[in-house]
Design a protein around this motif. Sequence first.
Motif, PDB file in Angstrom:
ATOM      1  N   HIS A 104       1.039  -1.106  -0.400  1.00 32.17           N
ATOM      2  CA  HIS A 104       0.224  -0.201  -0.122  1.00 32.17           C
ATOM      3  C   HIS A 104       0.443   1.010   0.272  1.00 32.17           C
ATOM      4  CE1 HIS A 104      -3.680   2.241   1.148  1.00 32.17           C
ATOM      5  NE2 HIS A 104      -3.627   2.156   0.166  1.00 32.17           N
ATOM      6  N   TRP A 105       1.588   0.747   0.977  1.00 34.20           N
ATOM      7  CA  TRP A 105       2.910   1.844   0.641  1.00 34.20           C
ATOM      8  C   TRP A 105       3.251   2.376  -0.470  1.00 34.20           C
ATOM      9  CZ3 TRP A 105       8.256   1.042   1.105  1.00 34.20           C
ATOM     10  CH2 TRP A 105       9.384   2.850   1.531  1.00 34.20           C
ATOM     11  N   ILE A 106       3.979   1.488  -1.423  1.00 34.23           N
ATOM     12  CA  ILE A 106       4.873   1.197  -2.181  1.00 34.23           C
ATOM     13  C   ILE A 106       3.502   2.000  -3.288  1.00 34.23           C
ATOM     14  CG2 ILE A 106       5.442  -0.217  -4.479  1.00 34.23           C
ATOM     15  CD1 ILE A 106       7.123  -1.745  -1.910  1.00 34.23           C
ATOM     16  N   ALA A 107       2.773   1.499  -3.555  1.00 31.84           N
ATOM     17  CA  ALA A 107       1.329   2.281  -4.291  1.00 31.84           C
ATOM     18  C   ALA A 107       1.532   3.211  -4.325  1.00 31.84           C
ATOM     19  CB  ALA A 107       0.410   1.442  -4.184  1.00 31.84           C
ATOM     20  N   ALA A 108       1.578   4.160  -2.986  1.00 31.11           N
ATOM     21  CA  ALA A 108       1.171   5.994  -3.286  1.00 31.11           C
ATOM     22  C   ALA A 108       2.504   6.272  -3.745  1.00 31.11           C
ATOM     23  CB  ALA A 108       1.098   5.974  -1.677  1.00 31.11           C
ATOM     24  N   LEU A 109       3.797   5.781  -3.799  1.00 31.60           N
ATOM     25  CA  LEU A 109       5.140   5.943  -4.179  1.00 31.60           C
ATOM     26  C   LEU A 109       5.133   5.957  -5.890  1.00 31.60           C
ATOM     27  CD1 LEU A 109       7.213   5.072  -1.459  1.00 31.60           C
ATOM     28  CD2 LEU A 109       6.329   7.139  -1.890  1.00 31.60           C
ATOM     29  N   LEU A 110       4.353   4.724  -6.080  1.00 29.40           N
ATOM     30  CA  LEU A 110       4.416   4.782  -7.774  1.00 29.40           C
ATOM     31  C   LEU A 110       3.405   5.484  -8.068  1.00 29.40           C
ATOM     32  CD1 LEU A 110       5.058   0.814  -7.962  1.00 29.40           C
ATOM     33  CD2 LEU A 110       6.804   3.074  -8.190  1.00 29.40           C
ATOM     34  N   VAL A 111       2.016   6.118  -7.940  1.00 26.42           N
ATOM     35  CA  VAL A 111       1.024   6.717  -8.055  1.00 26.42           C
ATOM     36  C   VAL A 111       2.038   7.878  -8.013  1.00 26.42           C
ATOM     37  CG1 VAL A 111      -0.724   7.917  -7.908  1.00 26.42           C
ATOM     38  CG2 VAL A 111      -0.912   5.365  -7.612  1.00 26.42           C
ATOM     39  N   PHE A 112       2.407   8.704  -7.177  1.00 28.88           N
ATOM     40  CA  PHE A 112       3.048   9.559  -7.651  1.00 28.88           C
ATOM     41  C   PHE A 112       3.656   9.938  -8.117  1.00 28.88           C
ATOM     42  CE2 PHE A 112       7.106  11.653  -5.262  1.00 28.88           C
ATOM     43  CZ  PHE A 112       7.043  13.301  -5.936  1.00 28.88           C
ATOM     44  N   ALA A 113       5.107   9.347  -7.907  1.00 33.12           N
ATOM     45  CA  ALA A 113       5.746   8.893  -9.262  1.00 33.12           C
ATOM     46  C   ALA A 113       5.056   9.056 -10.301  1.00 33.12           C
ATOM     47  CB  ALA A 113       6.426   7.717  -9.384  1.00 33.12           C
ATOM     48  N   GLY A 114       4.227   8.376 -11.253  1.00 36.31           N
ATOM     49  CA  GLY A 114       3.135   8.706 -12.897  1.00 36.31           C
ATOM     50  C   GLY A 114       2.811   9.250 -12.780  1.00 36.31           C
ATOM     51  N   SER A 115       2.007   9.972 -11.293  1.00 32.73           N
ATOM     52  CA  SER A 115       1.625  11.276 -11.342  1.00 32.73           C
ATOM     53  C   SER A 115       3.122  12.578 -12.687  1.00 32.73           C
ATOM     54  CB  SER A 115       0.728  11.906 -10.977  1.00 32.73           C
ATOM     55  OG  SER A 115       1.050  12.634 -10.200  1.00 32.73           O
ATOM     56  N   TRP A 116       3.751  12.081 -11.175  1.00 26.09           N
ATOM     57  CA  TRP A 116       5.071  13.434 -12.140  1.00 26.09           C
ATOM     58  C   TRP A 116       5.802  13.743 -13.308  1.00 26.09           C
ATOM     59  CZ3 TRP A 116       7.155  17.647  -7.527  1.00 26.09           C
ATOM     60  CH2 TRP A 116       6.119  17.942  -7.117  1.00 26.09           C
ATOM     61  N   VAL A 117       5.968  12.164 -13.351  1.00 22.23           N
ATOM     62  CA  VAL A 117       6.499  12.183 -14.512  1.00 22.23           C
ATOM     63  C   VAL A 117       4.871  12.594 -15.601  1.00 22.23           C
ATOM     64  CG1 VAL A 117       7.124   9.569 -15.818  1.00 22.23           C
ATOM     65  CG2 VAL A 117       8.042   9.993 -14.134  1.00 22.23           C
ATOM     66  N   SER A 118       3.863  11.757 -15.509  1.00 18.83           N
ATOM     67  CA  SER A 118       3.331  12.246 -16.971  1.00 18.83           C
ATOM     68  C   SER A 118       3.486  13.827 -16.650  1.00 18.83           C
ATOM     69  CB  SER A 118       1.666  11.791 -15.799  1.00 18.83           C
ATOM     70  OG  SER A 118       0.865  12.459 -16.607  1.00 18.83           O
ATOM     71  N   GLY A 119       3.244  14.639 -15.587  1.00 18.47           N
ATOM     72  CA  GLY A 119       3.174  16.485 -15.703  1.00 18.47           C
ATOM     73  C   GLY A 119       4.624  16.496 -16.280  1.00 18.47           C
ATOM     74  N   PHE A 120       5.402  15.983 -15.990  1.00 21.37           N
ATOM     75  CA  PHE A 120       6.937  16.013 -16.829  1.00 21.37           C
ATOM     76  C   PHE A 120       7.494  15.872 -18.301  1.00 21.37           C
ATOM     77  CE2 PHE A 120      11.646  14.966 -18.326  1.00 21.37           C
ATOM     78  CZ  PHE A 120      11.636  16.248 -18.136  1.00 21.37           C
ATOM     79  N   PHE A 121       6.304  14.813 -18.633  1.00 20.16           N
ATOM     80  CA  PHE A 121       6.414  14.818 -20.177  1.00 20.16           C
ATOM     81  C   PHE A 121       5.404  16.069 -20.800  1.00 20.16           C
ATOM     82  CE2 PHE A 121       7.840  10.498 -19.177  1.00 20.16           C
ATOM     83  CZ  PHE A 121       9.014  10.425 -19.768  1.00 20.16           C
TER      84      PHE A 121
END
Lengths: 335, 476
Positions: B140-157
Amino acid sequence: MATVFFIIVAFMITSYVVLDGFDLGVGALSRLLDRGERDEATELIGPIWDGNEVWLIAGGGVLFLAFPRAYASAFSGLYFGMILVLWLLIGRGLGIELRRQFENPLWRTACDTVFWLSSAALAMVFGVALGNVVRGVPLGPDGYFHLALFDILNWYALLIGLFGLVVLTAHGASFLAWRAADPLAQRARGWARRLWWGKLVLALGCAGPTYAVRSELFTHFADHPWRLAFPVLALGALGAESAWQRAGRWSQAFAASGAFIAGLLTTMAAGLYPYILPAHEHRPYGLTVANAATGHHALGIALVWWSIAIPLAVIYFIVVYRLLFRARPATPRLP
Amino acid sequence: MSNHVTVDRLQFALTVTFHYLFPILTMGLALLLAYLKTVAYLGGERRRLPLLRKTAQERATYDDAALFWARIFAVNFAVGVVTGVVLEFQFGTNWAQFSNFSGGVIGQTLAMEGTFAFFLESTFLAAFIAGRHRIGPRWHWIAALLVFAGSWVSGFFIIVTNAWMQHPVAYALHGGRAQLNSFWGLLGNPWAFWQYTHNMSGAVVTGAFVLAGTGALYTLLGRHEAFSRVCLKVGVVAALIFTTLQIFPTGDQHARRVARYQPSAFAAMEGLFPSARGAPLTIIGNPDTERRTLESTIEMPKVLSFLTSRRWNAQVRGLDDIPTDRWPDSVPLVYYAYHIMVGLGTILWAIAVIGAFLLWRGTLFRSTRMLWALMLAWPLTYIANIAGWTVAETGRQPWVVFGLQRTAAGASPASSVPAGTGLFTLLGFAGLYLLIGMLYVLLTVRIVARGPTAAEASEPSAAEPAPAEPTSAART
């Protein structure tokens, strides 16, 4: 290199149709379900439909990257069709996500109606869009065209639209036949068997009209016999599906239904190649893999990261599905 | 400007503005959610890091808070997805010539967003929403980190895509189309880094004020005390950090890139007509493009020159030295949007400073006036974020790709998409988005009205399956 991307785009669009196809089909079928069955059916596709839709977004992105000219031309020329797809996608997403938000029968009826109508219409519209691509569009020398709404809905495209609706509905029925509990599964099995005949009739029935609108789709196969593998895959899958249906092996039947769709789409792609958007009247204006592709450098780079990203995406799916369903072996509801 | 271009612009302005309201909050909340989950998962009474030194009960509150905000996040994410697909399609439908011209470059980043970010974000969000009981605390913790990573990577592109339109790099023109010639040059666009940090920090400001505002609301109502305190504390501290970062260094650095690469936009932002040495910074004023002056001004002499070049007497180019056919279509719009953004940014920073001071003194939870201010401040963050994007997009005009393709030349040909057709779909989108907006407000208000305890109660126990529990990323 452009050919590689033609294959990649075809792969991604095929993945999208095979994956989102069954939840579109379930949506179209949901009209026939009673309330409890409808809850069960939407429960089954609820967690996965929008993951399936990501394939559309990603596939569209790769098409834009690799063949910007075809993307620009097709999307602007089929303007109403594309905007309609958007509105239907929005309506469908709202329908399925909101139906449980308020415990009110009118609310749920409204959501369910929007959901089945937009699902069925999307299955049809995707068929219409493919029909237009096969038939060719009235491209001008500048690479653009304009099709009015009723020209988009020409007889051939409507036929393919109907085919799309039947194929995806059958795919949805196959999914329910495999995944749902009785009695819904029993009903779905009946539909899947009957729709199989529909698929057979339409698959054979579409061949003639397709020859009429684009005969080189067939001559291509004569020139490159190895490409016959794709139509053979489609017909083989269709036959296998029927056999598995009769044997009551519904997971295999579902897989065969997916393979049939993949076979149809790859047949179309192999028949069109090297065209990506053929012209209807002035054939030389057609957009090909060569004249619509972007630069070599961009494609080379994209191939590198694409080969990393797609396995990663597959890993995410596997990890998450295992996470979600390892703890509850009693209800392994995902494919 | 011909008619159909105006319609295409209005339609895109509507769809992109409406869409962006949702990622602002998801990108900001993603970071704060990851923080809440990290404290809940890694925290303990004997941790050396003071931020993680929490009792079991405090950690449970952090977990409840994460659960509550995940519900808000999921609604925003769903609306963000359905309205985001529209934008990708619209590049082709309404901006065909722009797509044809620039697809060879920005297709790269858009496709990367789809394949790298969306799969990551959507799959792990589904896992995260399913809940801790279902997938275990560690995942659950890892999923939170990966959702964060996904949304910030999306923002980056997306930012790299926009940065290329603002400041095209790493391309060559072949046959009237831009072709990428350096992948790392595209990702390392000097415009992109500061635009990205400025944008993401702006999103966190929204997330922080929404957290603090909700905490303030419940505190004023006397409900959910432990939850509110966590929200207020995390929200106010994050607001202080990120409103500060928003001004310096990100805002400052980004503005200097605009001054260097888009002098026309910069002059319009500042309302500067004559080029000047020792140019003043205008705090208040009304630009008059007819007479080319600013009226009713309050100025700080020489400050603008200092801010742009770090020299009090540096030369700053004004609009008078730029041909009018390269001015933004609407100088006042750029000017006002920019001043609204900066003004609100300053006000939000002041609120965050006072809030943090009261928090430090230990009086925040009792200070009714401050709680009211925090409760009402969050809409300002949305206005500031949207105003910032208005500056970026209208300041770039009359270009769609700065210096390379004019906006009018980027639209779909009038023969393919006539003005009337565009107007019809524009009205359609307006109606549809009105409906979506109302549904969104309805759902969000309901989540807030139910409060965090409702979120807790609906968590399925590990033993019994709860078929009504939503498992989709988008369902709430």
